[in-house]
Design an enzyme around this catalytic site. Structure first.
Site, PDB file in Angstrom:
ATOM      1  N   HIS A   1      22.748   0.298  13.279  1.00 12.82           N
ATOM      2  CA  HIS A   1      24.169   1.454  13.517  1.00 12.82           C
ATOM      3  C   HIS A   1      25.015   0.886  14.291  1.00 12.82           C
ATOM      4  CE1 HIS A   1      22.045   3.662  10.005  1.00 12.82           C
ATOM      5  NE2 HIS A   1      20.958   3.691  10.801  1.00 12.82           N
TER       6      HIS A   1
ATOM      7  N   ALA B   1      -1.201  -3.441  13.364  1.00 16.97           N
ATOM      8  CA  ALA B   1      -1.002  -2.092  13.063  1.00 16.97           C
ATOM      9  C   ALA B   1       0.196  -1.899  13.905  1.00 16.97           C
ATOM     10  CB  ALA B   1      -2.393  -0.923  12.447  1.00 16.97           C
TER      11      ALA B   1
ATOM     12  N   ASN C   1       0.622  -1.418   0.057  1.00 11.13           N
ATOM     13  CA  ASN C   1      -0.017   0.443  -0.428  1.00 11.13           C
ATOM     14  C   ASN C   1       1.049   0.965   0.036  1.00 11.13           C
ATOM     15  OD1 ASN C   1      -2.136   1.502  -0.023  1.00 11.13           O
ATOM     16  ND2 ASN C   1      -3.384   0.045   1.072  1.00 11.13           N
TER      17      ASN C   1
ATOM     18  N   GLY D   1      -0.943  -1.769   8.879  1.00  6.18           N
ATOM     19  CA  GLY D   1      -0.267   0.175   8.160  1.00  6.18           C
ATOM     20  C   GLY D   1       0.393  -0.110   9.624  1.00  6.18           C
TER      21      GLY D   1
END
Length: 185
Positions: free
Chosen positions: A115, A160, A85, A142
């Site tokens: 990192h 989500a 999406n 999402g």
């Protein structure tokens, strides 16, 4: 003979992300991503040709909505019938494998870069990259974030807004920050 930054990156070793070799690859990715994101959908099709050519491989019937972002693109492998999406971001400094029939909701983020913990090395661009794998039929809700080195098993669902920091078993449902297993025992 010493390894190049690209070889170090792909092998999971610490490397300098700020070298010209990797800058060049990121520039190629930016051009392909830009072409995908600005091309009218009717002209572009499900994936702009420039983006399709950038990826390591793309299965049949995949769709990537715009906008999309990838840092390198060349480390992304898509199975058949994958759907992204709008707003998906993949920082693919390592291999990112998305299995067949996976669906990624809006604004899903997949990170491979880890990192350095030492601040002077982090300032110098030292990082390592850990692969991410989504097996078949995974649904990522999402706004979820998938962290470096995570594997998500077939049929799993990530709620989500979740932050996935650990592997997710086949068929599990996880949610939260950090994501926790919601699958009944």
């Amino acid at each position: 003979m010493s390894q190049s930054a690209l070889e170090l990156m792909l092998s999971g070793n610490w490397y300098d992300a700020l070298v010209p070799e990797l800058d060049h690859l990121r520039a190629i990715a930016r051009r392909a991503v830009h072409a995908h994101n600005v091309c009218p959908p009717d002209s572009r099709g499900p994936i702009a040709p420039e983006l399709r050519a950038l990826f390591k491989s793309v299965g049949a019937e995949c769709t990537i909505e715009a906008p999309f972002h990838a840092s390198y693109g060349c480390n992304i492998v898509l199975g058949d019938q994958v759907y992204f999406n709008a707003g998906v971001t993949i920082l693919d400094s390592a291999r990112v494998t998305i299995g067949p029939r996976c669906m990624l909701g809006p604004n899903v983020q997949i990170y491979c870069a880890d990192h350095h913990r030492d601040t002077s090395k982090r300032r110098a661009g030292i990082e390592r990259a850990l692969p991410v794998r989504l097996e078949a039929d995974v649904w990522i809700g999402g706004g979820a974030i998938i962290m470096p080195g995570v594997n998500i098993g077939s049929g799993a669902i990530v709620g989500a807004g979740s932050v996935v920091t650990k592997n997710v078993p086949t068929g599990a449902r996880v949610a939260g920050n950090p994501a926790r297993n919601l699958t009944p025992s």
